[in-house]
Design a protein around this motif. Structure first.
Motif, PDB file in Angstrom:
ATOM      1  N   GLU A   1      33.688  46.680  37.121  1.00  0.00           N
ATOM      2  CA  GLU A   1      35.083  48.509  37.237  1.00  0.00           C
ATOM      3  C   GLU A   1      35.775  46.838  37.360  1.00  0.00           C
ATOM      4  O   GLU A   1      37.373  47.691  37.448  1.00  0.00           O
ATOM      5  CB  GLU A   1      34.394  49.127  38.291  1.00  0.00           C
TER       6      GLU A   1
ATOM      7  N   ASN B   1      34.226  59.216  35.415  1.00  0.00           N
ATOM      8  CA  ASN B   1      34.102  60.152  35.346  1.00  0.00           C
ATOM      9  C   ASN B   1      34.566  61.489  35.052  1.00  0.00           C
ATOM     10  O   ASN B   1      34.591  62.821  35.711  1.00  0.00           O
ATOM     11  CB  ASN B   1      33.094  60.506  36.771  1.00  0.00           C
TER      12      ASN B   1
ATOM     13  N   GLN C   1      33.350  65.410  34.861  1.00  0.00           N
ATOM     14  CA  GLN C   1      33.152  65.937  35.788  1.00  0.00           C
ATOM     15  C   GLN C   1      34.199  66.849  36.462  1.00  0.00           C
ATOM     16  O   GLN C   1      34.068  67.603  37.417  1.00  0.00           O
ATOM     17  CB  GLN C   1      32.007  64.682  36.417  1.00  0.00           C
TER      18      GLN C   1
ATOM     19  N   TRP D   1      34.932  56.967  32.211  1.00  0.00           N
ATOM     20  CA  TRP D   1      33.986  57.132  31.958  1.00  0.00           C
ATOM     21  C   TRP D   1      32.975  56.907  33.072  1.00  0.00           C
ATOM     22  O   TRP D   1      32.544  57.548  33.096  1.00  0.00           O
ATOM     23  CB  TRP D   1      32.801  56.589  30.750  1.00  0.00           C
ATOM     24  N   ARG D   2      33.714  55.611  33.790  1.00  0.00           N
ATOM     25  CA  ARG D   2      33.390  55.890  34.483  1.00  0.00           C
ATOM     26  C   ARG D   2      34.047  56.421  36.200  1.00  0.00           C
ATOM     27  O   ARG D   2      33.115  56.425  37.084  1.00  0.00           O
ATOM     28  CB  ARG D   2      33.966  54.076  35.592  1.00  0.00           C
TER      29      ARG D   2
ATOM     30  N   LYS E   1      42.410  55.290  37.720  1.00  0.00           N
ATOM     31  CA  LYS E   1      42.088  56.345  36.897  1.00  0.00           C
ATOM     32  C   LYS E   1      43.232  56.297  35.601  1.00  0.00           C
ATOM     33  O   LYS E   1      42.714  56.798  35.175  1.00  0.00           O
ATOM     34  CB  LYS E   1      41.124  57.606  37.769  1.00  0.00           C
TER      35      LYS E   1
END
Length: 143
Positions: free
Chosen positions: A11, A127, A130, A124-125, A71
């Protein structure tokens, strides 16, 4: 190496490489390099687009190095790179940018694809789907 640590290393590498891709092009955008002027003139966004995109890339590049803000940087970068790839594919600009008879051999296009792929992996990492569902759930609980 522990599984979680391995993922964090990957990451971090993706964040650094994506930030480098964004930041290394800033010199060309802000200094008025002939290739940057040609690109933004071809798509009809010279000079305001060159400076605007450069400023957004600078912000995203910095955010990649800040905890939790990476992010948002990955979302910003994916949008920027989708735009860049779209301009390369659907305008006279083309995949190989040729300025005064000198071609970049598709390097800018390849860097845009790499930055897009890396930023999507980072999304995607993070998330995000969610996180979005949790925000909707909290919003519905408040009502």
């Amino acid at each position: 190496m522990k599984e979680k640590r391995k993922y964090r290393t990957v990451e971090m590498l993706l964040r650094i490489v994506t930030a480098i891709i964004l930041i290394q092009t800033l010199h060309f955008k802000f200094s008025g390099h002939p290739q940057a002027i040609h690109i933004f003139s071809t798509i009809g966004m010279e000079p305001w687009g060159r400076y605007g995109v450069g400023a957004i890339e600078l912000i995203a590049g910095i955010l990649f190095f800040l905890p939790n803000y990476w992010k948002f940087a990955s979302v910003i970068t994916s949008g920027l790179m989708l735009g860049a790839i779209g301009f390369h594919l659907f305008t006279p600009l083309g995949v190989k940018v040729v300025v005064d008879g000198v071609s970049d051999n598709g390097h800018l296009f390849a860097m845009a694809i790499a930055a897009l792929v890396f930023s999507v992996i980072l999304i995607w990492r993070a998330n995000f789907p969610q996180l979005y569902r949790e925000c909707l759930k909290k919003k519905n609980e408040v009502k």
